[in-house]
Design an enzyme around this catalytic site. Structure first.
Site, PDB file in Angstrom:
ATOM      1  N   LYS A  99       6.726 -39.454   6.812  1.00  0.00           N
ATOM      2  CA  LYS A  99       6.572 -39.753   8.238  1.00  0.00           C
ATOM      3  C   LYS A  99       6.372 -38.469   9.027  1.00  0.00           C
ATOM      4  O   LYS A  99       7.265 -37.623   9.108  1.00  0.00           O
ATOM      5  CB  LYS A  99       7.800 -40.494   8.756  1.00  0.00           C
ATOM      6  CG  LYS A  99       7.697 -40.858  10.238  1.00  0.00           C
ATOM      7  CD  LYS A  99       8.925 -41.601  10.725  1.00  0.00           C
ATOM      8  CE  LYS A  99       8.812 -41.949  12.205  1.00  0.00           C
ATOM      9  NZ  LYS A  99      10.007 -42.680  12.696  1.00  0.00           N
ATOM     10  N   SER A 154       8.552 -46.591  15.202  1.00  0.00           N
ATOM     11  CA  SER A 154       7.588 -45.503  15.200  1.00  0.00           C
ATOM     12  C   SER A 154       7.064 -45.134  13.813  1.00  0.00           C
ATOM     13  O   SER A 154       6.147 -44.318  13.682  1.00  0.00           O
ATOM     14  CB  SER A 154       8.231 -44.259  15.828  1.00  0.00           C
ATOM     15  OG  SER A 154       9.367 -43.849  15.072  1.00  0.00           O
ATOM     16  N   SER A 178      12.957 -48.199  13.984  1.00  0.00           N
ATOM     17  CA  SER A 178      11.656 -47.611  13.693  1.00  0.00           C
ATOM     18  C   SER A 178      11.208 -47.750  12.251  1.00  0.00           C
ATOM     19  O   SER A 178      10.039 -47.510  11.949  1.00  0.00           O
ATOM     20  CB  SER A 178      11.652 -46.120  14.071  1.00  0.00           C
ATOM     21  OG  SER A 178      11.761 -45.968  15.460  1.00  0.00           O
TER      22      SER A 178
END
Length: 421
Positions: A99, A154, A178
């Site tokens: 990520k 996210s 997220s």
């Protein structure tokens, strides 16, 4: 966006690593195939911000060299055997996405286990609301099931990369949902670990590392690679350590569970609730869980004001004091619930995936961020598809330090029925 999945796209983490260790496939070839898939699909999906092809192939060559040299001899009696030898390169040759461009820092245990990082996945770009979409190098990240819908965030690109079969494993971080929300909206497994159990750069303590994977078994392989061998969460007993109740020694099923459609404060849409409840029924039928009725329904205080106060730099003292009161009270209520049941089950998200214009009046985090404030581990499990053709998720929450419970139940749910690309 549907196509027939190849064997390379659906191979599990365990299958890839076993084949590479056995020498039946080379890590270089596995990684090259993953890079080809990314190059072919990413112009549409926009799941990656950076792809590190040259470095990934170099690292894959190093893994092949380690395999050719053979496992190190055990220092124990007899040499060459025992748990240490069996754990050698458990992620050998497995392509991993991380990520964000700084995600490699959290991937060090995966590299040590033989994993190969292929690139950084998309997160919300400048000017986008934090709870909506991702921005890849080639444009806006799209949901692989419907391009006009968000994948969630996210950890947007991470969920898309896994759901589309570009990589079998992607790291994430979860500060309000997220990992779990994009997992639900993309139809994959998403695990947030107990807050504080693994290192996190988040100054507030609300965020915890996590993983997105196609199956619970793949998520469990990640957990074995990253879980601390001796660390015990402050609220967990000695029996909760990975060495005694880790994923290699799953708990006995069925586990007792409490179902809540709304945690007492949220207002989820009917369809995500119905899909999650149907997934609970399938877990019951599979012998994974046994529903129990608590003395009182699980009623938590809405964590939104507390989360926002804890997250806001320079928040006023009164707001922080209120946040700590909410955290303490919800902690007491969850402790009472877990005294009578091993799991709490809820929908993951209160709505179906929204469009790229942004969310409506209901925050996608409504059912997830309570467990960032409380610190409990939680997992999103695929729960089926809505009338819009998009996936939904079932959230499983366990006591502190009991990730093994989540992985055991998720594993009993079986493999997902399909893949989008």
């Amino acid at each position: 966006m549907v196509k027939t999945a190849s064997a390379a796209e659906t191979a599990s983490v365990v299958e890839i690593a076993s084949a590479v260790r056995a020498g039946t496939v080379r890590a270089v070839d596995v990684v090259a195939e993953a890079l080809e898939r990314i190059e072919r699909a990413d112009p549409v999906l926009c799941a990656f911000t950076e792809v590190w092809a040259e470095e990934a192939l170099r690292r894959a060559g190093e893994v092949d060299a380690l395999v050719a040299a053979g496992p190190p001899r055990s220092s124990g009696p007899g040499g060459g055997g025992g748990p240490r030898a069996r754990a050698w390169l458990p992620l050998a040759g497995v392509p991993v996405a991380v990520k964000g461009r700084h995600g490699v820092r959290a991937a060090v245990p995966l590299l040590a286990a033989g994993g190969v990082v292929v690139g950084a996945t998309a997160v919300p770009g400048p000017g986008t609301a934090w709870q909506t979409w991702g921005l890849g190098a080639r444009g806006r990240t799209v949901n692989p099931w419907r391009a006009d819908r968000t994948p969630g965030g996210s950890s947007a690109g991470a969920a898309v990369a896994v759901a589309a079969g570009l990589v079998p494993l992607a790291t994430g971080s979860d500060g309000a949902g997220s990992v779990r929300i994009p997992a639900a909206w993309c139809g994959v497994v998403g695990l947030k670990v107990t807050n504080g159990r693994l290192p996190s750069r988040d100054r507030t303590g609300l965020a915890a590392p996590g993983v997105l994977a196609r199956t619970a078994a793949d998520a469990a392989a990640w957990w074995r690679a990253v879980s601390p061998p001796t660390t015990v969460d402050a609220d967990a007993s000695a029996a909760d350590t990975p060495s005694t109740t880790g994923v290699d020694m799953p708990p006995s099923l069925p586990l007792t569970a409490v179902w809540s459609p709304d945690l007492g404060f949220a207002r989820p849409d009917p369809e995500p609730v119905a899909l999650a409840r149907a997934a609970v029924d399938r877990l019951v039928d599979a012998g994974a869980v046994r529903l129990v009725r608590p003395q009182a329904p699980p009623l938590l205080l809405d964590p939104a004001p507390a989360w926002l106060a804890l997250r806001t730099p320079g928040a006023d003292p009164a707001g922080l004091a209120g946040a700590h009161r909410v955290r303490a009270e919800n902690g007491r209520r969850l402790a009472r619930l877990f005294a009578g049941a091993e799991l709490l089950l809820t929908p993951t998200a209160p709505t179906a995936p929204h469009g790229h214009e942004g969310p409506g009046d209901v925050y996608s985090t409504a059912l997830t961020w309570a467990f960032n404030v409380s610190g409990h581990p939680a997992l999103s499990l695929p729960a089926g598809f809505g009338t819009d053709g998009c996936p939904a998720g079932l959230q499983l929450v366990a006591p502190h330090g009991r990730e093994a419970l989540l992985l055991a139940v998720a594993g009993a749910a079986g493999k997902p029925s399909g893949r989008k690309g």
